[in-house]
Design a protein around this motif. Structure first.
Motif, PDB file in Angstrom:
ATOM      1  N   UNK A 154       3.829 -46.078  23.109  1.00 43.64           N
ATOM      2  CA  UNK A 154       5.141 -46.604  22.739  1.00 43.64           C
ATOM      3  C   UNK A 154       5.412 -46.521  21.237  1.00 43.64           C
ATOM      4  N   UNK A 155       4.396 -46.798  20.406  1.00 42.91           N
ATOM      5  CA  UNK A 155       4.642 -46.849  18.963  1.00 42.91           C
ATOM      6  C   UNK A 155       5.034 -45.479  18.417  1.00 42.91           C
ATOM      7  N   UNK A 156       4.274 -44.459  18.764  1.00 46.19           N
ATOM      8  CA  UNK A 156       4.556 -43.123  18.231  1.00 46.19           C
ATOM      9  C   UNK A 156       5.848 -42.565  18.817  1.00 46.19           C
ATOM     10  N   UNK A 157       6.092 -42.824  20.119  1.00 42.19           N
ATOM     11  CA  UNK A 157       7.337 -42.366  20.734  1.00 42.19           C
ATOM     12  C   UNK A 157       8.542 -43.017  20.059  1.00 42.19           C
ATOM     13  N   UNK A 158       8.444 -44.321  19.784  1.00 40.33           N
ATOM     14  CA  UNK A 158       9.532 -45.028  19.114  1.00 40.33           C
ATOM     15  C   UNK A 158       9.811 -44.419  17.742  1.00 40.33           C
ATOM     16  N   UNK A 159       8.762 -44.117  17.005  1.00 37.30           N
ATOM     17  CA  UNK A 159       8.941 -43.537  15.669  1.00 37.30           C
ATOM     18  C   UNK A 159       9.658 -42.192  15.740  1.00 37.30           C
ATOM     19  N   UNK A 160       9.292 -41.367  16.702  1.00 38.23           N
ATOM     20  CA  UNK A 160       9.948 -40.057  16.826  1.00 38.23           C
ATOM     21  C   UNK A 160      11.402 -40.212  17.253  1.00 38.23           C
ATOM     22  N   UNK A 161      11.673 -41.143  18.139  1.00 38.34           N
ATOM     23  CA  UNK A 161      13.050 -41.355  18.601  1.00 38.34           C
ATOM     24  C   UNK A 161      13.929 -41.921  17.495  1.00 38.34           C
ATOM     25  N   UNK A 162      13.384 -42.826  16.695  1.00 42.18           N
ATOM     26  CA  UNK A 162      14.179 -43.405  15.605  1.00 42.18           C
ATOM     27  C   UNK A 162      14.430 -42.385  14.499  1.00 42.18           C
ATOM     28  N   UNK A 163      13.408 -41.637  14.126  1.00 44.78           N
ATOM     29  CA  UNK A 163      13.558 -40.698  13.006  1.00 44.78           C
ATOM     30  C   UNK A 163      14.285 -39.421  13.393  1.00 44.78           C
ATOM     31  N   UNK A 164      14.150 -39.006  14.657  1.00 48.45           N
ATOM     32  CA  UNK A 164      14.683 -37.714  15.118  1.00 48.45           C
ATOM     33  C   UNK A 164      14.176 -36.546  14.275  1.00 48.45           C
ATOM     34  N   UNK A 165      13.047 -36.728  13.622  1.00 53.43           N
ATOM     35  CA  UNK A 165      12.533 -35.647  12.782  1.00 53.43           C
ATOM     36  C   UNK A 165      12.017 -34.504  13.657  1.00 53.43           C
ATOM     37  N   UNK A 166      11.944 -33.334  13.072  1.00 50.54           N
ATOM     38  CA  UNK A 166      11.450 -32.174  13.792  1.00 50.54           C
ATOM     39  C   UNK A 166       9.924 -32.128  13.763  1.00 50.54           C
ATOM     40  N   UNK A 167       9.353 -31.817  14.917  1.00 54.06           N
ATOM     41  CA  UNK A 167       7.937 -31.516  15.027  1.00 54.06           C
ATOM     42  C   UNK A 167       7.763 -30.009  15.005  1.00 54.06           C
TER      43      UNK A 167
END
Length: 258
Positions: A154-167
């Motif tokens: 949940x923590x890492x998924x939340x960070x990616x969803x909030x930032x919308x940064x590119x991987x």
């Protein structure tokens, strides 16, 4: 010309996003064709499914021009698009077959969700992934929050969803979103070969594995052990497992059919 196509190629069913001039962006017509293609896949699936895309990008996600044209009616447009997309996506995910996504370019938003619907993701070394939604003031859709939470926590998924940064492809591989990164020129060949390999394998066992890993999210250990026993005994009761065991015992390659 369909914006999403489906065709059987030997034992593999191929689902191809076909709106390259728009980056395979998702609009209502695209979703309608996706639904038709998935219906065709359900009717004649073969033994494995490959999801790929024509053009420079796998999918840029929701068609922003279409959403902009809806003005203050965007909530109603999104409600309809999401309902139709989800209905088709669920049918795809429920297929009892191994599913492979081959991703080039950008996979954003709903395009990212479609790629994540697969059991395996192969991507080009130049591919990029982004949730994308928060840039528009939105949360998540197309299963992106579900799949990322399962894959990353949940923590890492939340960070990616909030930032919308590119991987990058390499980072997506390192954190477990992508299974293999290949040179862009090799992507199609590698993906087809991998799908063919899966199609020649024990697809009944693969289906059981998918049921077990899905059930493991909510099962207690005792119940899950019972499920495992039920699945493994059911598989062993068929004629393919004894043949496979005999082949391995005699140092031959097992052959799986049906």
């Amino acid at each position: 010309m369909a914006l999403v196509e489906y065709a059987r190629e030997g034992a593999v069913g191929r689902l191809t996003l076909n709106r390259p001039e728009a980056g395979n962006a998702v609009d209502p017509e695209f979703i309608a064709d996706l639904a038709k293609a998935i219906e065709a896949a359900c009717a004649d699936p073969g033994r494995a499914i490959l999801i790929d895309a024509r053009g420079a990008n796998f999918s840029l996600g929701g068609d922003v021009r279409h959403l902009a044209a809806s003005g203050n009616g965007v909530a109603d447009v999104l409600r309809d698009m999401a309902a139709r997309f989800h209905e088709a996506q669920l049918k795809l995910c429920e297929l009892p077959l191994p599913i492979v996504s081959a991703v080039q370019g950008n996979a954003i938003g709903g395009g990212f969700g479609l790629a994540l619907s697969a059991d395996f993701i192969l991507c080009a070394d130049t591919a990029r992934f982004s949730t994308g939604y928060s840039r528009l003031g939105l949360s998540a859709d197309a299963g992106v929050s579900y799949f990322l939470t399962r894959a990353l926590g949940a923590r890492r998924a939340t960070a990616l969803l909030i930032s919308s940064r590119f991987l990058s492809a390499q980072e997506a591989r390192s954190i477990g979103v992508v299974d293999e990164v290949v040179p862009e020129a090799d992507l199609q060949g590698k993906a087809v070969a991998f799908a063919d390999q899966l199609a020649s394998g024990p697809t009944a066992a693969y289906a059981a594995i998918k049921r077990l890993t899905e059930a493991a999210r909510t099962s207690g250990l005792a119940d899950h052990l019972d499920r495992e026993a039920t699945e493994i005994v059911a598989l062993a009761s068929g004629d393919q497992v004894p043949c496979a065991i005999d082949a391995i015992a005699t140092r031959k390659q097992p052959v799986f059919q049906g």
